[in-house]
Design a protein around this motif. Structure first.
Motif, mmCIF file in Angstrom:
data_model
loop_
_atom_site.group_PDB
_atom_site.id
_atom_site.type_symbol
_atom_site.label_atom_id
_atom_site.label_comp_id
_atom_site.label_asym_id
_atom_site.label_seq_id
_atom_site.Cartn_x
_atom_site.Cartn_y
_atom_site.Cartn_z
ATOM 1 N N LYS A 185 19.890 1.593 -23.882
ATOM 2 C CA LYS A 185 19.568 0.468 -24.754
ATOM 3 C C LYS A 185 20.819 -0.336 -25.090
ATOM 4 C CE LYS A 185 15.487 2.623 -26.812
ATOM 5 N NZ LYS A 185 14.777 2.962 -28.067
ATOM 6 N N ASN A 186 20.672 -1.650 -25.059
ATOM 7 C CA ASN A 186 21.785 -2.581 -25.295
ATOM 8 C C ASN A 186 22.949 -2.278 -24.365
ATOM 9 O OD1 ASN A 186 23.317 -4.626 -26.366
ATOM 10 N ND2 ASN A 186 24.100 -3.391 -28.044
ATOM 11 N N PHE A 187 22.649 -2.247 -23.071
ATOM 12 C CA PHE A 187 23.640 -1.962 -22.029
ATOM 13 C C PHE A 187 24.573 -3.155 -21.872
ATOM 14 C CE2 PHE A 187 24.710 -1.922 -17.392
ATOM 15 C CZ PHE A 187 25.454 -0.750 -17.386
ATOM 16 N N GLN A 188 25.888 -2.911 -22.040
ATOM 17 C CA GLN A 188 26.885 -3.971 -21.927
ATOM 18 C C GLN A 188 28.053 -3.494 -21.075
ATOM 19 O OE1 GLN A 188 26.858 -7.267 -24.124
ATOM 20 N NE2 GLN A 188 24.893 -6.604 -23.335
ATOM 21 N N ILE A 189 28.406 -4.262 -20.056
ATOM 22 C CA ILE A 189 29.559 -3.930 -19.224
ATOM 23 C C ILE A 189 30.781 -4.612 -19.828
ATOM 24 C CG2 ILE A 189 30.604 -4.189 -16.945
ATOM 25 C CD1 ILE A 189 27.777 -4.095 -15.768
ATOM 26 N N VAL A 190 31.710 -3.822 -20.369
ATOM 27 C CA VAL A 190 32.893 -4.395 -21.008
ATOM 28 C C VAL A 190 34.110 -4.384 -20.084
ATOM 29 C CG1 VAL A 190 32.143 -3.919 -23.351
ATOM 30 C CG2 VAL A 190 33.451 -2.193 -22.126
ATOM 31 N N ASN A 191 34.045 -3.597 -19.031
ATOM 32 C CA ASN A 191 35.070 -3.649 -17.987
ATOM 33 C C ASN A 191 34.397 -3.291 -16.674
ATOM 34 O OD1 ASN A 191 37.626 -3.912 -16.818
ATOM 35 N ND2 ASN A 191 37.942 -1.700 -16.900
ATOM 36 N N GLY A 192 34.534 -4.157 -15.686
ATOM 37 C CA GLY A 192 33.861 -3.934 -14.415
ATOM 38 C C GLY A 192 32.920 -5.059 -14.053
ATOM 39 N N GLY A 193 33.052 -6.172 -14.760
ATOM 40 C CA GLY A 193 32.223 -7.332 -14.441
ATOM 41 C C GLY A 193 32.480 -7.836 -13.035
ATOM 42 N N GLN A 194 33.744 -7.827 -12.624
ATOM 43 C CA GLN A 194 34.071 -8.282 -11.266
ATOM 44 C C GLN A 194 33.510 -7.330 -10.224
ATOM 45 O OE1 GLN A 194 38.182 -10.000 -10.733
ATOM 46 N NE2 GLN A 194 38.417 -9.064 -12.737
ATOM 47 N N THR A 195 33.598 -6.019 -10.515
ATOM 48 C CA THR A 195 33.042 -5.026 -9.594
ATOM 49 C C THR A 195 31.552 -5.267 -9.388
ATOM 50 O OG1 THR A 195 34.680 -3.367 -10.234
ATOM 51 C CG2 THR A 195 32.624 -2.559 -9.277
ATOM 52 N N THR A 196 30.831 -5.454 -10.496
ATOM 53 C CA THR A 196 29.380 -5.680 -10.440
ATOM 54 C C THR A 196 29.052 -6.963 -9.678
ATOM 55 O OG1 THR A 196 29.156 -4.598 -12.586
ATOM 56 C CG2 THR A 196 27.297 -5.921 -11.833
ATOM 57 N N SER A 197 29.718 -8.047 -10.051
ATOM 58 C CA SER A 197 29.441 -9.337 -9.411
ATOM 59 C C SER A 197 29.839 -9.332 -7.944
ATOM 60 C CB SER A 197 30.184 -10.453 -10.146
ATOM 61 O OG SER A 197 29.710 -10.575 -11.460
ATOM 62 N N ALA A 198 30.922 -8.622 -7.609
ATOM 63 C CA ALA A 198 31.376 -8.563 -6.215
ATOM 64 C C ALA A 198 30.351 -7.848 -5.344
ATOM 65 C CB ALA A 198 32.730 -7.862 -6.129
ATOM 66 N N ILE A 199 29.806 -6.743 -5.862
ATOM 67 C CA ILE A 199 28.788 -6.001 -5.106
ATOM 68 C C ILE A 199 27.534 -6.852 -4.942
ATOM 69 C CG2 ILE A 199 27.249 -3.990 -5.180
ATOM 70 C CD1 ILE A 199 29.542 -2.489 -6.611
ATOM 71 N N TYR A 200 27.150 -7.565 -6.020
ATOM 72 C CA TYR A 200 25.975 -8.433 -5.945
ATOM 73 C C TYR A 200 26.188 -9.550 -4.929
ATOM 74 C CZ TYR A 200 22.169 -11.519 -7.269
ATOM 75 O OH TYR A 200 21.050 -12.316 -7.225
ATOM 76 N N ALA A 201 27.342 -10.209 -5.008
ATOM 77 C CA ALA A 201 27.632 -11.316 -4.086
ATOM 78 C C ALA A 201 27.704 -10.822 -2.644
ATOM 79 C CB ALA A 201 28.945 -11.993 -4.482
ATOM 80 N N ALA A 202 28.238 -9.628 -2.461
ATOM 81 C CA ALA A 202 28.337 -9.075 -1.108
ATOM 82 C C ALA A 202 26.947 -8.916 -0.486
ATOM 83 C CB ALA A 202 29.053 -7.727 -1.150
#
Length: 680
Positions: free
Chosen positions: A287-304
């Motif tokens: 609940k209330n999941f927030q990525i406070v470090n690793g936004g680039q990792t997440t977005s990079a995997i998505y974009a890939a």
């Protein structure tokens, strides 16, 4: 927290006040306010554009394109404007959706060809046509905004397919808006369902619990696709694309060594307000999941996966999840985790602007500085600075009826200024209308950078004079909006851009003259003087003509207004003003002297505040802090001089601390609290 009915009443009053103060139609104000709320929680991007188009069988008020996720959102609304909460019926909903869908399909077929090129609707229809032609869409959302309440079974409507893109139908009603208001953490909006094995790190006695887990690349893509920027709402960094070396490395690893991603990458640091564990010990719900470090990792995997069509099924990402159940401590915890964890790319201090002393200073002046009584009124009022959404309403939550009435008289709704509005008006005056035209989030980001830089140079910069001048710039903004809306030459569209460029033009005029605008005059009158209004009438008309006739190669006026070249064109407009009233301007030296006086007062006030604060701290707390630092438990160690003052305070050898001692003790107390000492 306010009930749904209380929130609805306050929300409606906010809309009516906003519309009146800015010269907007109430439905226009409703649409803008709700869109900004949706941007703030990541439901839309800062690229959203209002664009009204109503014809037979068609009705639309704006659109948004999420370039990262390839999602187009087309917007319509139903503003009841009723004192009681109305039901948004199936029949009303279907009629609105049908008009939206007709506009969408007509746009795909080239509707823009039959429209006026200088209109906002033309840009909207043309861009929609372009997105479909270039196959730039994975999903299209038809979204209805309403101040009514939709029955729950009508909120989730079946999807459709249009030209190969998934077509979703979504309703944002008063319940959803109440959820946004209810918690800055928006815990009801970013809950995710998972099935992840995990390892618990600490026990229940800690103020937070930590878990280690591993998440698959495909699963991470699905989560991001559903929730988008909501996941990074508390994050300090946005994705930097594949431009930096770090991000290029991420892409190379994902594509060529996916099985090594776990070893090479630091993974994700995330927070939650609560989790649910299954009988097998796996994480089932966060609940209330927030990525406070690793936004680039997440977005990079998505974009890939989505942009480069790379298989990410073999990518494994480690995740450290911290559960902070105490909502009052969550923001501070997240800020500290982000500050210490974010080392992947350079982080600027402005990225932590939410914790800036700027807000504390503005709030303090807001609570004690009275505006002059005007128009024969006997009661003086205040301008309420709202750092957090809902703060104005929450301030009245536990007041009795008579106290609420008194609060409303002293803090009228028309004098509430939130940080988003303030950032926009300040960036206009700093002559960056191109940034303002990019949306509220871009304005806020630029404002954070500028204020942080200002405070790094001069920590006394936010004085009472600054506060009053900033409020005057809000008055200037609202007055200019009204002027444009009522002007005979204004035929609709691009009002926001016209206002931003007009105020920036006025600021440029003042700066190049070597003078300063006399904000004291505006403050005393609590309105724009007649002579300045006459100037603005000339400026706004010329600016409107300039920005609606873009340079060659810029057919899209909205995009043209976001370009610095547009500002260069506007600032070179030559306007022949009649003789001006000398009262409107003051010499720069006079203004600088007043600023210095204001800083001297602030120094004195700060010293007194420190002494009062230190004397109000209990002796038990001073003893606890002394033991903490004497045993070198702190992240930061104290000098012998600091430790000596602290010891004397803890054993009551200091009865009335000097200014210097109070300053040192205040700083020690503040640092200890940040390091997690349970002080009360």
């Amino acid at each position: 927290m306010a009930t749904l009915e209380e929130f609805h009443e306050d929300f409606l009053q906010s809309i009516l006040t906003d519309a009146d103060s800015r010269g907007l139609l109430q439905a226009q104000s409703f649409f803008e306010v709700v869109c900004e709320d949706l941007v703030s929680v990541g439901d839309m991007t800062s690229n959203y554009s209002p664009a009204e188009y109503i014809k037979k069988g068609m009705e639309v008020y704006g659109y948004d394109y999420d370039d990262d996720r390839k999602i187009l959102t087309v917007l319509n609304h139903q503003f009841f404007q009723d004192e009681s909460i109305q039901t948004f019926t199936r029949m009303q909903m279907e009629a609105k959706f049908n008009r939206l869908k007709t506009f969408l399909t007509r746009s795909v077929d080239g509707l823009y060809k039959d429209m006026e090129e200088t209109s906002e609707a033309y840009s909207m229809a043309y861009n929609i046509y372009k997105y479909f032609q270039k196959r730039q869409l994975l999903r299209v959302r038809l979204m209805l905004l309403t101040d009514g309440k939709a029955t729950r079974n009508l909120l989730e409507l079946p999807s459709d397919i249009l030209e190969g893109a998934a077509l979703d139908f979504r309703v944002i009603d008063i319940n959803y808006l109440h959820n946004i208001y209810e918690s800055e953490a928006k815990s009801t909006i970013s809950d995710i369902v998972v099935d992840l094995p995990c390892l618990k790190i600490n026990d229940e006695e800690n103020s937070y619990q930590s878990y280690l887990t591993v998440i698959n690349g495909d699963h991470l893509v699905d989560i991001y696709e559903e929730h988008g920027q909501k996941l990074f709402e508390q994050n300090v960094r946005t994705f930097l694309q594949f431009k930096g070396n770090v991000n290029k490395g991420l892409k190379i690893t994902i594509e060529h060594k996916p099985e090594m991603f776990f070893a090479y990458n630091n993974g994700i640091t995330a927070t939650a307000s609560e989790i649910e564990l299954g009988e097998d010990g796996h994480l089932k719900k966060i609940k209330n999941f927030q990525i406070v470090n690793g936004g680039q990792t997440t977005s990079a995997i998505y974009a890939a996966k989505r942009t480069s069509l790379i298989d990410v099924s073999k990518v494994s990402v480690q995740m450290k999840l911290s559960v902070v159940k105490d909502a009052s401590k969550q923001d501070d915890f997240i800020s500290k985790v982000a500050e210490y964890a974010n080392t992947q790319n350079k982080i600027n201090n402005s990225d932590f602007f939410s914790n800036s002393p700027f807000h504390k200073d503005m709030k303090e002046y807001s609570s004690r500085v009275y505006a002059p009584a005007i128009g024969g009124a006997q009661r003086r009022t205040k301008w309420f600075y709202e750092r957090v959404r809902g703060e104005y309403l929450n301030s009245q939550a536990y007041l009795k009826t008579a106290e609420k009435n008194s609060f409303a008289l002293e803090n009228p709704k028309s004098q509430v200024v939130d940080k988003t509005l303030l950032s926009k008006t300040e960036i206009m005056w700093l002559r960056r209308p191109d940034v303002v035209s990019k949306g509220a989030q871009e304005s806020f980001k630029k404002f954070a950078e500028d204020i942080t830089e200002l405070l790094e140079k001069d920590n006394l910069a936010i004085t009472e004079t600054y506060f009053k001048d900033a409020i005057c710039r809000v008055i200037l903004f609202r007055t200019t909006e009204k002027l444009v809306s009522a002007a005979a030459w204004y035929d609709g569209g691009y009002r926001a851009q016209t206002v931003a460029y007009s105020i920036s033009y006025l600021s440029e005029l003042v700066v190049t003259s070597g003078l300063q605008l006399n904000f004291d005059l505006i403050w005393e009158q609590q309105e724009i003087p007649f002579e300045l209004i006459e100037m603005l009438k000339l400026i706004t008309q010329q600016v409107y003509q300039k920005i609606t006739h873009p340079a060659t190669g810029y057919a899209n006026i909205s995009q043209w207004a976001k370009n610095s070249m547009c500002w260069e064109a506007v600032r070179n407009i030559d306007i022949d003003f009649p003789e001006l009233d000398e009262r409107l301007f003051i010499y720069r030296e006079e203004k600088n002297y007043k600023i210095k006086e204001s800083k001297d007062v602030k120094i004195l006030e700060k010293a007194i505040d420190n002494q009062v604060f230190v004397l109000n701290v209990t002796n038990a707390n001073w003893k606890m802090i002394f033991e903490h630092y004497r045993n070198y438990k702190g992240i930061r160690s104290l000098s012998n001089m600091q430790l000596g003052i602290l010891e004397k305070m803890s054993i009551k050898q200091i009865t009335l601390p000097s200014e210097k001692q109070a300053k040192i003790l205040y700083q020690i107390y503040d640092t200890a609290r940040e390091e997690g000492l349970n002080l009360n």
